[in-house]
Design a protein around this motif. Structure first.
Motif, PDB file in Angstrom:
ATOM      1  N   ALA A  42       0.828  -1.206   0.000  1.00  7.96           N
ATOM      2  CA  ALA A  42       0.000   0.000   0.000  1.00  7.96           C
ATOM      3  C   ALA A  42       0.864   1.259   0.000  1.00  7.96           C
ATOM      4  N   LEU A  43       1.930   1.269   0.784  1.00  8.65           N
ATOM      5  CA  LEU A  43       2.840   2.412   0.791  1.00  8.65           C
ATOM      6  C   LEU A  43       3.499   2.597  -0.574  1.00  8.65           C
ATOM      7  N   ALA A  44       3.863   1.479  -1.199  1.00  5.63           N
ATOM      8  CA  ALA A  44       4.494   1.553  -2.521  1.00  5.63           C
ATOM      9  C   ALA A  44       3.507   2.086  -3.559  1.00  5.63           C
ATOM     10  N   ARG A  45       2.256   1.614  -3.516  1.00  9.77           N
ATOM     11  CA  ARG A  45       1.247   2.096  -4.474  1.00  9.77           C
ATOM     12  C   ARG A  45       0.952   3.566  -4.258  1.00  9.77           C
TER      13      ARG A  45
ATOM     14  N   LEU B 238      10.398   6.498  -6.337  1.00 13.48           N
ATOM     15  CA  LEU B 238      11.333   5.978  -5.335  1.00 13.48           C
ATOM     16  C   LEU B 238      11.659   7.030  -4.278  1.00 13.48           C
ATOM     17  N   HIS B 239      11.764   8.287  -4.679  1.00 10.72           N
ATOM     18  CA  HIS B 239      11.982   9.338  -3.682  1.00 10.72           C
ATOM     19  C   HIS B 239      10.765   9.485  -2.773  1.00 10.72           C
ATOM     20  N   ARG B 240       9.572   9.369  -3.334  1.00 11.64           N
ATOM     21  CA  ARG B 240       8.362   9.411  -2.508  1.00 11.64           C
ATOM     22  C   ARG B 240       8.334   8.250  -1.526  1.00 11.64           C
ATOM     23  N   LEU B 241       8.690   7.050  -2.031  1.00 16.05           N
ATOM     24  CA  LEU B 241       8.706   5.870  -1.169  1.00 16.05           C
ATOM     25  C   LEU B 241       9.711   6.059  -0.035  1.00 16.05           C
TER      26      LEU B 241
ATOM     27  N   ALA C 119      16.316  -0.141   4.887  1.00 16.60           N
ATOM     28  CA  ALA C 119      16.693  -0.656   3.575  1.00 16.60           C
ATOM     29  C   ALA C 119      15.805  -1.821   3.164  1.00 16.60           C
ATOM     30  N   HIS C 120      15.540  -2.746   4.086  1.00 14.35           N
ATOM     31  CA  HIS C 120      14.720  -3.911   3.756  1.00 14.35           C
ATOM     32  C   HIS C 120      13.305  -3.516   3.345  1.00 14.35           C
ATOM     33  N   VAL C 121      12.698  -2.576   4.053  1.00 17.30           N
ATOM     34  CA  VAL C 121      11.323  -2.182   3.713  1.00 17.30           C
ATOM     35  C   VAL C 121      11.301  -1.455   2.371  1.00 17.30           C
ATOM     36  N   PHE C 122      12.293  -0.604   2.126  1.00 18.40           N
ATOM     37  CA  PHE C 122      12.379   0.081   0.834  1.00 18.40           C
ATOM     38  C   PHE C 122      12.519  -0.928  -0.300  1.00 18.40           C
ATOM     39  N   ILE C 123      13.385  -1.898  -0.131  1.00 20.01           N
ATOM     40  CA  ILE C 123      13.594  -2.921  -1.158  1.00 20.01           C
ATOM     41  C   ILE C 123      12.308  -3.701  -1.408  1.00 20.01           C
ATOM     42  N   ALA C 124      11.636  -4.082  -0.327  1.00 19.82           N
ATOM     43  CA  ALA C 124      10.378  -4.823  -0.476  1.00 19.82           C
ATOM     44  C   ALA C 124       9.346  -3.999  -1.237  1.00 19.82           C
ATOM     45  N   GLY C 125       9.249  -2.711  -0.918  1.00 19.76           N
ATOM     46  CA  GLY C 125       8.291  -1.853  -1.599  1.00 19.76           C
ATOM     47  C   GLY C 125       8.629  -1.651  -3.062  1.00 19.76           C
ATOM     48  N   ALA C 126       9.901  -1.416  -3.359  1.00 23.01           N
ATOM     49  CA  ALA C 126      10.311  -1.224  -4.752  1.00 23.01           C
ATOM     50  C   ALA C 126      10.043  -2.470  -5.575  1.00 23.01           C
ATOM     51  N   ARG C 127      10.416  -3.626  -5.045  1.00 21.26           N
ATOM     52  CA  ARG C 127      10.200  -4.875  -5.790  1.00 21.26           C
ATOM     53  C   ARG C 127       8.723  -5.151  -6.005  1.00 21.26           C
TER      54      ARG C 127
END
Length: 254
Positions: free
Chosen positions: A97-100, A113-116, A152-160
């Protein structure tokens, strides 16, 4: 004790390694090789009784601010490899949801990605003692607190989850002008952005990497880029003590 040490930076556009050494006196000679991610890895073996393993790393690196763009690195895997999900980077509904929300109405990848990064910086308070080396992205976001590894882990999960290849990076950060000692190295993420290529995102500080960063290891998650990881045989408790000092000479971080 058998330990794998990913403690040696490699050169790329924006980073020149002037000198570097990894020493473990009780282990004698360390055997070096390049792992599957292109990380310089030393194998430390002590095959006799011991009650301490002391590792000393020192070096000098010239760095240049590339606006977070990473190029000239060794790339053994195609970018799509970094869409692979791991236990520590598995997304749940909240991460998706955060990624969307960051994706919004079709903004370009860099802006997304900057927003995320900004939303995760706000959602996860930087706080030590709340997580551990095996904490997952889901647990860190649910907890609302963690350290740079968790960011880093949460960012990676969201980007993927948005089909953007992303990876974990370990290294060092010049965080103060006076070079105070800290008790940990640093971690951030890189994501693939169209024609720009790989771009670094440090959620803990809500910036892309600058010349204050020394890039050391990469992997799908912490487990594959951890500075020190291994096994030992023998009883008793185990404690880890880390002391990191990053100073600046002239215009370069060391």
């Amino acid at each position: 004790s058998i330990q794998s040490l990913r403690l040696t930076p490699q050169p790329f556009d924006g980073q020149v390694v002037r000198s570097w050494s990894v020493e473990a006196p009780k282990a004698g000679a360390l055997h070096a090789f390049t792992d599957s991610f292109g990380n310089v890895t030393h194998t430390l073996v002590i095959d006799r009784p011991h009650d301490e393993v002391r590792i000393r790393v020192r070096g000098s690196v010239d760095t240049v601010d590339t606006n977070g763009i990473i190029s000239g690195t060794m790339e053994p895997f195609p970018p799509l490899f970094y869409l692979r999900e791991t236990h520590q980077t598995k997304p749940d509904g909240a991460i998706r949801a955060l990624a969307r929300a960051a994706q919004g109405d079709g903004a370009d990848t860099l802006e997304v990605l900057h927003r995320l990064m900004a939303s995760l910086h706000d959602a996860i308070e930087f706080k030590t003692g709340e997580t551990h080396a095996m904490t997952t992205a889901i647990e860190a976001l649910t907890n609302g607190a963690g350290v740079c590894q968790d960011h880093a882990h949460v960012f990676i999960a969201g980007a993927r989850s948005l089909s953007i290849p992303a990876r974990y990076v370990s290294g060092y950060l010049l965080s103060t002008d006076t070079g105070e000692v800290s008790d940990a190295s640093h971690a951030w993420a890189e994501a693939l952005v169209g024609e720009l290529g790989w771009v670094a995102f440090d959620v803990a500080n809500c910036v892309s990497a600058t010349d204050h960063y020394v890039r050391v290891g990469v992997g799908l998650d912490y487990q594959e880029a951890s500075p020190v990881r291994g096994v030992r045989r023998g009883g008793g408790d185990e404690n880890l003590a880390v002391s990191v000092r990053v100073t600046q000479t002239g215009g370069s971080a060391q």
